[in-house]
Write a protein that holds these residues in place. Structure first.
Motif, PDB file in Angstrom:
ATOM      1  N   HIS A  62       5.761  -4.489  13.530  1.00 25.04           N
ATOM      2  CA  HIS A  62       6.415  -3.198  13.755  1.00 25.04           C
ATOM      3  C   HIS A  62       6.206  -2.723  15.191  1.00 25.04           C
ATOM      4  O   HIS A  62       7.130  -2.229  15.834  1.00 25.04           O
TER       5      HIS A  62
ATOM      6  N   ARG B  50       1.584  -7.185   9.761  1.00 26.67           N
ATOM      7  CA  ARG B  50       2.716  -6.293   9.555  1.00 26.67           C
ATOM      8  C   ARG B  50       2.735  -5.194  10.613  1.00 26.67           C
ATOM      9  O   ARG B  50       3.790  -4.849  11.173  1.00 26.67           O
ATOM     10  N   GLU B  51       1.588  -4.642  10.903  1.00 20.15           N
ATOM     11  CA  GLU B  51       1.477  -3.606  11.935  1.00 20.15           C
ATOM     12  C   GLU B  51       1.889  -4.164  13.304  1.00 20.15           C
ATOM     13  O   GLU B  51       2.607  -3.506  14.062  1.00 20.15           O
TER      14      GLU B  51
ATOM     15  N   GLN C  50      -4.575  -2.288   4.961  1.00 19.40           N
ATOM     16  CA  GLN C  50      -3.566  -2.437   5.994  1.00 19.40           C
ATOM     17  C   GLN C  50      -3.441  -3.901   6.393  1.00 19.40           C
ATOM     18  O   GLN C  50      -4.429  -4.620   6.475  1.00 19.40           O
TER      19      GLN C  50
ATOM     20  N   LYS D  52      -1.103   4.933   5.528  1.00 14.29           N
ATOM     21  CA  LYS D  52      -1.699   4.372   4.309  1.00 14.29           C
ATOM     22  C   LYS D  52      -3.213   4.312   4.431  1.00 14.29           C
ATOM     23  O   LYS D  52      -3.742   3.915   5.462  1.00 14.29           O
TER      24      LYS D  52
ATOM     25  N   ARG E 259       8.855   3.424   9.882  1.00 10.35           N
ATOM     26  CA  ARG E 259       8.091   2.411   9.140  1.00 10.35           C
ATOM     27  C   ARG E 259       6.678   2.283   9.696  1.00 10.35           C
ATOM     28  O   ARG E 259       5.714   2.175   8.947  1.00 10.35           O
TER      29      ARG E 259
ATOM     30  N   THR F 297       4.556   5.102   8.577  1.00  6.51           N
ATOM     31  CA  THR F 297       4.198   4.951   7.167  1.00  6.51           C
ATOM     32  C   THR F 297       3.022   4.013   7.020  1.00  6.51           C
ATOM     33  O   THR F 297       2.092   4.279   6.235  1.00  6.51           O
ATOM     34  N   ILE F 298       3.017   2.926   7.770  1.00  5.25           N
ATOM     35  CA  ILE F 298       1.916   1.964   7.701  1.00  5.25           C
ATOM     36  C   ILE F 298       0.625   2.626   8.173  1.00  5.25           C
ATOM     37  O   ILE F 298      -0.431   2.448   7.576  1.00  5.25           O
ATOM     38  N   LYS F 299       0.714   3.405   9.236  1.00  6.72           N
ATOM     39  CA  LYS F 299      -0.471   4.054   9.799  1.00  6.72           C
ATOM     40  C   LYS F 299      -1.060   5.092   8.855  1.00  6.72           C
ATOM     41  O   LYS F 299      -2.252   5.355   8.891  1.00  6.72           O
TER      42      LYS F 299
END
Length: 53
Positions: free
Chosen positions: A10, A6-7, A2, A50, A43, A46-48
């Motif tokens: 968002h 990026r997190e 992660q 992964k 989005r 989706t990141i969370k």
């Protein structure tokens, strides 16, 4: 792996769109903000989801 940057981006976008929705009165702009918020939440989710390497 992660990406915390990026997190963070968002998360900040979600906060921004929510704040804008509080004061926006124009129906077209509100609709756009709602769409942008929904896309950003998707989005972010989706990141969370992964897996962490």
């Amino acid at each position: 792996m992660q990406d915390p940057y990026r997190e963070y981006i968002h998360h900040e976008n979600v906060k921004h769109f929510r704040r804008k929705l509080i004061s926006e009165t124009d129906p077209d702009r509100r609709a756009t903000l709602k769409n942008l918020l929904a896309e950003e939440l998707a989005r972010f989710a989706t990141i969370k989801k992964k897996p962490v390497d």
